[in-house]
Design an enzyme around this catalytic site. Structure first.
Site, PDB file in Angstrom:
ATOM      1  N   GLU A 111       0.871  -1.174   0.000  1.00 21.85           N
ATOM      2  CA  GLU A 111       0.000   0.000   0.000  1.00 21.85           C
ATOM      3  C   GLU A 111       0.906   1.221   0.000  1.00 21.85           C
ATOM      4  OE1 GLU A 111      -2.903   2.756   2.595  1.00 21.85           O
ATOM      5  OE2 GLU A 111      -2.846   0.646   3.205  1.00 21.85           O
TER       6      GLU A 111
ATOM      7  N   CYS B 207      -3.721   7.931   4.679  1.00 19.35           N
ATOM      8  CA  CYS B 207      -3.519   7.249   3.402  1.00 19.35           C
ATOM      9  C   CYS B 207      -4.609   7.609   2.403  1.00 19.35           C
ATOM     10  CB  CYS B 207      -3.499   5.736   3.609  1.00 19.35           C
ATOM     11  SG  CYS B 207      -2.161   5.161   4.677  1.00 19.35           S
TER      12      CYS B 207
END
Length: 461
Positions: A229, A263
């Site tokens: 990620e 994020c």
């Protein structure tokens, strides 16, 4: 080999220092994980899940200690109470759905044969964790990994070095088999050597694109599976039929919560021309109410960024955009704590921006957002897809069918409608393009941490 050091963003002083593991300690952690995993894999899924609930209980009991530690390490204000609500939600979801997610896949049967596919654990999972949501991001991988029958080695970011110790403390109190979970302090060079050694079966990394590429290089030829990620530049689109007040309230929070260090935080907003002026006015008014200051103060709603160098990146992007014609709507002097050379950075809203500016194309990961006017869905779609990243995208509308149709065309891992900056544990957390590969959470997340093993059993005649 160097010590791993946390410099507190509150005052720039050293908050914690830990020596990196010795070669003997690394070898002991790996061999211990291998031994423990061989036994753990035979434990029924329900019992593994029960141990994770024990771990959860012990971690929740530490929260009074954890919240101020997080403020000291990465700057999130104590008023928000840490990350345990999300941790609780995700752990319980993993436990409650594990049996179904890991159930055998049984195709139509043929007389005289028994056939099925079993989800077998991968072995040893190595988790390299980030500092921005240091508990939530780790839970996404370690809990389903352990429930699936793997062992776990955790390397936490130096900025939040104490978080790994809190995980170890809670795991130990939950009485997991010795060696099944180990927090290990490593520098980048040691981490790369461990990945390239071939003893790790799966690597889960959350961090920068450059870091993800380094992990891929280190893992080359080992055939270990990867979950990466990486970066994001998440967009929002406010359509003509949006509930404007609701969109303003939620998008401002989505852009500036955790000082923009999320994020899936909102980094760029495209607003239909019919709402544009009112949206900008409302967003500026709401953002001006943030209180920038010491995160240990209950009155603070916006803490410092985790490190001065992160704030410097945002300052540079913002200054470049203004020099190129962007308009800054918030006066930094109204936020007394904002000072050059520190991690304290006032929130900023920019208009008159375009995609020639880094602030609209490169990850900022800080308290700045650019807003652009659009005249149609097609224009918004083109701009949303004009990015090397693709983690989440949010659409603000009253038309579910329109959101779904647009969502099909957006290059992203998650499509939101009328919400942002949230992980639903029932859905796959994933991305496209430079945001990475693989998935966590949901049934798919369990499958990323196991391998299919086929059984083709023929009865003797």
């Amino acid at each position: 080999m160097t010590d791993q050091i946390c410099i507190s963003p509150i005052d720039g002083t050293e908050f914690a220092r830990r020596p990196v593991a010795s070669p003997a300690e690394i070898e002991a952690a790996i061999s211990g994980a291998k031994r423990a995993q061989a036994e753990w894999a035979s434990v029924p899924i329900a019992e593994r899940g029960a141990k994770m609930l024990d771990f959860l209980r012990e971690l929740l009991a530490l929260n009074q200690q954890i919240v101020p530690e997080l403020a000291q390490q990465m700057g999130r204000p104590v008023r928000y109470g840490g990350e345990m609500r999300g941790v609780d939600e995700r752990v319980r979801w993993c436990v409650e759905t594990a049996e179904a997610s890991l159930a055998d896949v049984v195709p139509p049967q043929t007389q005289g044969f028994k056939r099925f596919i079993r989800r077998a654990p991968l072995g040893t999972v190595y988790v390299i964790a980030p500092w921005n949501y240091p508990f939530l991001t780790v839970v996404n991988s370690i809990v389903p990994a352990l429930i699936a029958g793997n062992s776990v080695l955790l390397k936490h970011a130096a900025q939040t070095i104490l978080v790994g110790e809190r995980f170890q403390q809670a795991m130990d109190k939950a009485d997991l088999p010795k060696g099944l979970f180990a927090n290990i302090v490593l520098d980048h060079e040691q981490s790369g050597r461990m990945i390239s050694s071939g003893v790790i079966d799966h690597i889960n990394f959350t961090g920068s694109v450059a870091g993800g590429r380094a992990v891929e290089r280190d893992a080359a030829g080992t055939f270990a599976s990867l979950g990466l990620e990486l970066g994001g530049k998440d967009p929002a689109y406010v359509r003509e039929d949006a509930d404007l007040d609701f969109a303003i309230e939620n998008l401002v929070d989505g852009a500036f919560f955790n000082s923009g260090q999320c994020c899936c935080g909102i980094e760029r907003v495209y607003v239909h021309e019919s709402h544009y002026d009112r949206f900008v006015e409302g967003a500026v008014e709401l953002t001006s109410k943030y209180v920038l200051g010491n995160p240990l103060d209950d009155a603070t709603t916006l803490g410092p960024m985790a490190n001065r160098r992160f704030a410097d990146v945002v300052r540079a992007q913002t200054a470049e955009a203004i020099a190129a014609g962007a308009k800054a709507h918030l006066d930094r002097q109204a936020f007394a704590a904002d000072k050059e050379g520190t991690a304290y950075l006032a929130p900023q809203i920019l208009t008159n921006v375009d995609h020639t500016m880094r602030v609209m194309t490169e990850e900022s990961f800080g308290p700045v957002v650019g807003i652009m006017k659009v005249s149609s869905d097609e224009e918004a779609l083109k701009l949303m897809n004009d990015s090397v990243y693709g983690l989440t995208a949010s659409i603000w509308t009253k038309d579910v069918a329109a959101a779904e149709a647009l969502g099909d065309r957006i290059e992203t891992g998650t499509v939101f409608m009328n919400r942002c900056d949230y992980l639903d544990p029932a859905l796959a957390w994933t991305g496209v393009k430079d945001t990475g590969r693989g998935a966590s959470l949901s049934e798919i997340g369990f499958h990323q941490l196991t391998r299919p093993k086929s059984f083709h059993l023929r009865e003797a005649s």
